[in-house]
Design an enzyme around this catalytic site. Structure first.
Site, PDB file in Angstrom:
ATOM      1  N   ASP A  11       0.847  -1.204   0.000  1.00 34.46           N
ATOM      2  CA  ASP A  11       0.000   0.000   0.000  1.00 34.46           C
ATOM      3  C   ASP A  11       0.875   1.244   0.000  1.00 34.46           C
ATOM      4  O   ASP A  11       2.105   1.135   0.010  1.00 34.46           O
ATOM      5  CB  ASP A  11      -0.948  -0.003   1.215  1.00 34.46           C
TER       6      ASP A  11
ATOM      7  N   GLU B 183     -10.085  -1.407   4.582  1.00 34.09           N
ATOM      8  CA  GLU B 183     -10.757  -1.163   5.851  1.00 34.09           C
ATOM      9  C   GLU B 183     -12.031  -2.020   5.962  1.00 34.09           C
ATOM     10  O   GLU B 183     -12.477  -2.606   4.961  1.00 34.09           O
ATOM     11  CB  GLU B 183     -11.125   0.333   5.932  1.00 34.09           C
TER      12      GLU B 183
ATOM     13  N   HIS C 234      -8.236  -4.373   9.610  1.00 33.94           N
ATOM     14  CA  HIS C 234      -7.861  -4.039   8.225  1.00 33.94           C
ATOM     15  C   HIS C 234      -6.614  -4.805   7.782  1.00 33.94           C
ATOM     16  O   HIS C 234      -5.773  -5.184   8.594  1.00 33.94           O
ATOM     17  CB  HIS C 234      -7.717  -2.521   8.009  1.00 33.94           C
TER      18      HIS C 234
ATOM     19  N   ASN D 267      -8.763  -2.659  13.788  1.00 32.67           N
ATOM     20  CA  ASN D 267     -10.137  -2.884  13.306  1.00 32.67           C
ATOM     21  C   ASN D 267     -10.195  -4.034  12.298  1.00 32.67           C
ATOM     22  O   ASN D 267     -11.207  -4.234  11.640  1.00 32.67           O
ATOM     23  CB  ASN D 267     -10.708  -1.597  12.683  1.00 32.67           C
TER      24      ASN D 267
HETATM   25  C1  F6R Z   1       0.899  -1.217   6.347  1.00 30.74           C
HETATM   26  C2  F6R Z   1      -0.254  -2.119   6.482  1.00 30.74           C
HETATM   27  C3  F6R Z   1      -1.159  -1.992   7.660  1.00 30.74           C
HETATM   28  C4  F6R Z   1      -0.496  -2.499   8.939  1.00 30.74           C
HETATM   29  C5  F6R Z   1      -1.448  -2.492  10.124  1.00 30.74           C
HETATM   30  C6  F6R Z   1      -0.732  -2.860  11.403  1.00 30.74           C
HETATM   31  O1  F6R Z   1       1.550  -1.456   5.108  1.00 30.74           O
HETATM   32  O2  F6R Z   1      -0.443  -2.953   5.663  1.00 30.74           O
HETATM   33  O3  F6R Z   1      -2.344  -2.696   7.402  1.00 30.74           O
HETATM   34  O4  F6R Z   1      -0.045  -3.805   8.706  1.00 30.74           O
HETATM   35  O5  F6R Z   1      -2.023  -1.237  10.276  1.00 30.74           O
HETATM   36  O6  F6R Z   1       0.242  -1.901  11.691  1.00 30.74           O
HETATM   37  P1  F6R Z   1       1.378  -2.144  12.758  1.00 30.74           P
HETATM   38  O7  F6R Z   1       2.221  -3.257  12.263  1.00 30.74           O
HETATM   39  O8  F6R Z   1       2.142  -0.857  12.820  1.00 30.74           O
HETATM   40  O9  F6R Z   1       0.682  -2.507  14.030  1.00 30.74           O
END
Ligand code: F6R
Length: 241
Positions: A67, A141, A136, A134
């Site tokens: 992303d 989302e 995602h 959440n």
């Molecule tokens: C970022 C991504 C997000 C994170 C998620 C968890 O490229 O894909 O979906 O994997 O928000 O974030 P962390 O690892 O910082 O808890």
């Protein structure tokens, strides 16, 4: 779904990297899709060490960023492409043209997304994922359908505030409110998917995603239907499983 539970974060890092090294050995042309965030940082560090020690090689592999945040300057250190370069790409033997990232600065975002999906069209071999509080995946989302493609998305309020960890230089009102993400379709079509989670804060969502109902309201729960998905948890993240 395979549940891989590790006693400590060190064991979790080494377990994931041993399997990743193994996948590269069996298929040097591995086509990967990788996230950023805090979760995979130590894993990328260990893979860098392994490449330096001659234990693993990405020389024939390719890597797609999962992303990208929108609305920031190209040099912003917290952008996915800059983070991935700093933590992994620039430190391993991957040819730079085998690193694919999402260009958010173009006028025609739809075209960028179509090209990205086309480049991944013959299928990913392995997708690594973190999980948002959440549920995602990437920037998919809650409410995202399983057949979603790469596209521009608005981030949920909790995701916007959560991203402050990646952008310590920004004030709250400057945090990115949108991004581009690989869709659930390409993730779910990957030959193999690894969901990575550590720490007690992730325990409730890991429980809901993997023991609860399969629903687009919790995108990670859709992984329950994937035939080759492994969930890597340390003791804390897996405490409610
Ligand atoms: C970022 C991504 C997000 C994170 C998620 C968890 O490229 O894909 O979906 O994997 O928000 O974030 P962390 O690892 O910082 O808890």
């Amino acid at each position: 779904m395979n549940l891989l539970r590790f006693d400590s974060e060190d064991a979790w890092v080494n377990g994931a990297c041993a399997l990743w090294t193994d996948r590269l050995r069996h298929n040097p042309r591995l086509k990967l899709c990788l996230p950023t965030g805090l979760t995979p940082t130590a894993i990328y560090g260990e893979m860098v060490r392994r490449v330096g020690a001659g234990l693993a090689s990405f020389a024939e592999a390719s890597i797609f960023a999962l992303d990208e945040f929108g609305g920031l300057s190209a040099g912003s250190p917290g952008l996915t492409r800059n983070t991935l370069r700093r933590q992994l790409i620039d430190e391993i033997d991957l040819p730079l043209n085998a690193f694919h990232w999402l260009e958010v600065g173009t006028e025609d975002v739809d075209r960028t997304c179509e090209r990205y999906d086309a480049a991944m069209a013959d299928g990913l071999d392995l997708v690594l994922l973190g999980i948002g509080p959440n549920g995602h995946l990437g920037m998919n989302e809650p409410g995202t359908p399983a057949d979603s493609r790469t596209r521009r998305v608005d981030l949920h309020e909790s995701t916007i505030h959560g991203s402050a960890r990646y952008f310590p230089e920004l004030l709250p009102h400057q945090l990115p409110r949108w991004g581009i993400t690989v869709g659930l379709e390409a993730i779910l079509a990957s030959k193999e998917v690894w969901l990575l989670a550590t720490g007690s804060a992730k325990a409730p969502i890991v429980q809901r995603a993997f023991l609860g109902e399969v629903t687009p309201d919790i995108p990670a729960s859709l992984l329950q239907r994937h035939g080759n998905c492994s969930v890597f948890v340390d003791a804390e993240a897996g405490a409610l499983l």
